[in-house]
Design an enzyme around this catalytic site. Structure first.
Site, PDB file in Angstrom:
ATOM      1  N   GLU A  38       0.821  -1.206   0.000  1.00 34.01           N
ATOM      2  CA  GLU A  38       0.000   0.000   0.000  1.00 34.01           C
ATOM      3  C   GLU A  38       0.859   1.261   0.000  1.00 34.01           C
ATOM      4  O   GLU A  38       0.518   2.247  -0.663  1.00 34.01           O
ATOM      5  CB  GLU A  38      -0.951  -0.001   1.199  1.00 34.01           C
ATOM      6  N   TYR A 121      -6.990   5.672   4.672  1.00 35.31           N
ATOM      7  CA  TYR A 121      -7.018   4.634   3.634  1.00 35.31           C
ATOM      8  C   TYR A 121      -6.065   3.490   3.960  1.00 35.31           C
ATOM      9  O   TYR A 121      -6.444   2.309   3.930  1.00 35.31           O
ATOM     10  CB  TYR A 121      -6.664   5.227   2.260  1.00 35.31           C
ATOM     11  N   ASP A 139     -10.036   4.876  -1.400  1.00 34.03           N
ATOM     12  CA  ASP A 139      -9.113   5.676  -2.198  1.00 34.03           C
ATOM     13  C   ASP A 139      -9.902   6.309  -3.346  1.00 34.03           C
ATOM     14  O   ASP A 139     -11.135   6.249  -3.390  1.00 34.03           O
ATOM     15  CB  ASP A 139      -7.952   4.828  -2.708  1.00 34.03           C
TER      16      ASP A 139
END
Length: 354
Positions: A38, A121, A139
């Site tokens: 991520e 997020y 997102d």
């Protein structure tokens, strides 16, 4: 859950399990791998990240390994991906976990958000995908999907809109499939429900999409005004002495690529004189006086809203460079091949020099 929501959730999950994109970080229950993926994917394309993810995890297989590494080694491992503050933050977070939590990654969103570089997020993604927790990772792709599914008017990138969408994600999220459903939404927005020319005919949720029913899916969400693009001339100096080339290290507090090595560089307006600008830089940073220069390479590059015209000049100088930890004479055959964090612009220009 309403009948429509049940259909949506089931269709999206079935589509992902049948056609979801294969990526190096998928199929890994390890929260560390999820976290690394991520962070790498922030502001960076899947294509750029895919070949770098495996080698990074081999080098730093867990929180302790990253915490113990030298920062320069970490930056070298991600050189070329840009936005390097995220990797510095990841290292600080690893150090914090080692010192305060015995290297244990928390599975709670609120605790995850307390770590450097982890926002809403990323916390949601780690919790849902890495730990199977009921958490929403919202997102831009997920915002767009739900903006169209529910025909949400107005901008959807504000705090309130993101919270509303996060609540919708949790309403639809099937129990026991938190990670798969989160990744299904990412893929749907990235591969099918694209910003322009969405592939509605391939969308598993098309039958229940309100924006499609209105016949104008591209109108959702409302777009932000486009930022002005700035043209900049970037001039770099290729200063060679015997078989060595001069490199300078960017200051630790620099706004862009702090701590990275590069050829002496200046950013100027396209109409300005690169010779004068480089002369000032070489005197100020190195104590060297420019004697002559010839253009030997050009490249194009883009950083956020800057469109860069990059030029490399072979430079002859007089005097001896002052000593310092931020100055290095590197053997020419090691340029771009050693383990130092090296700027992308310098790599491009060196590869194209005459």
């Amino acid at each position: 859950m309403s009948g429509r929501d049940a259909r949506l959730a089931g269709a999206i999950l079935a589509w992902y399990r049948a056609l979801g994109r294969v990526m190096p970080w998928r199929g890994r229950p390890d929260p560390w791998a999820v976290w690394v993926s991520e962070i790498m994917l922030q502001q960076t394309t899947v294509t750029a990240v895919a070949p770098r993810f495996g080698p990074f995890l081999e080098r730093f297989p867990n929180v302790r390994a990253l915490a113990a590494a030298d920062e320069a080694e970490v930056l070298a491992a991600v050189s070329g991906l840009g936005y390097y503050r995220r990797f510095r933050a990841l290292k600080r977070a690893a150090e914090l976990l080692v010192s305060e939590r015995d290297a244990r990654i928390p599975d709670d969103e609120d605790e995850l958000r307390e770590l450097p570089g982890v926002g809403d997020y990323t916390a949601g993604a780690i919790a849902a995908i890495g730990f199977g927790r009921r958490a929403a990772a919202v997102d831009g792709n997920v915002q767009r999907v739900f903006s169209r599914l529910d025909a949400r008017e107005g901008r959807q990138d504000g705090v309130r809109a993101r919270r509303d969408i996060a609540a919708r994600v949790l309403e639809l999220m099937p129990a026991g499939a938190e990670g798969d459903f989160s990744q299904a939404l990412f893929d749907l927005g990235r591969e099918v429900c694209t910003p322009r020319s969405p592939r509605c005919e391939d969308c598993p949720a098309a039958a229940d999409c309100r924006a499609r029913a209105l016949g104008r899916p591209e109108d959702f969400p409302e777009r932000a005004p486009k930022a002005e693009t700035l043209d900049v001339l970037v001039a770099q100096a290729f200063v060679r002495r015997d078989d060595r080339v001069l490199l300078l290290r960017r200051p630790a507090d620099a706004a862009r690529m702090p701590g990275f090595w590069e050829l002496p560089e200046v950013w100027i307006a396209p109409a300005d004189d690169p010779r004068e600008a480089l002369a000032r830089e070489l005197v100020a940073r190195c104590g060297l006086v420019l004697e002559d220069l010839d253009e030997i390479a050009r490249a194009r590059h883009a950083i956020t809203r800057h469109r860069l015209d990059c030029r490399l000049f072979a430079v002859r100088v007089t005097g001896r460079a002052r000593r310092g930890e931020d100055l290095l004479w590197l053997p020419a055959d090691e340029l771009g091949r050693d383990d130092r964090a090296f700027s992308t612009i310098s790599r491009k220009l060196i590869a194209r020099r005459n």
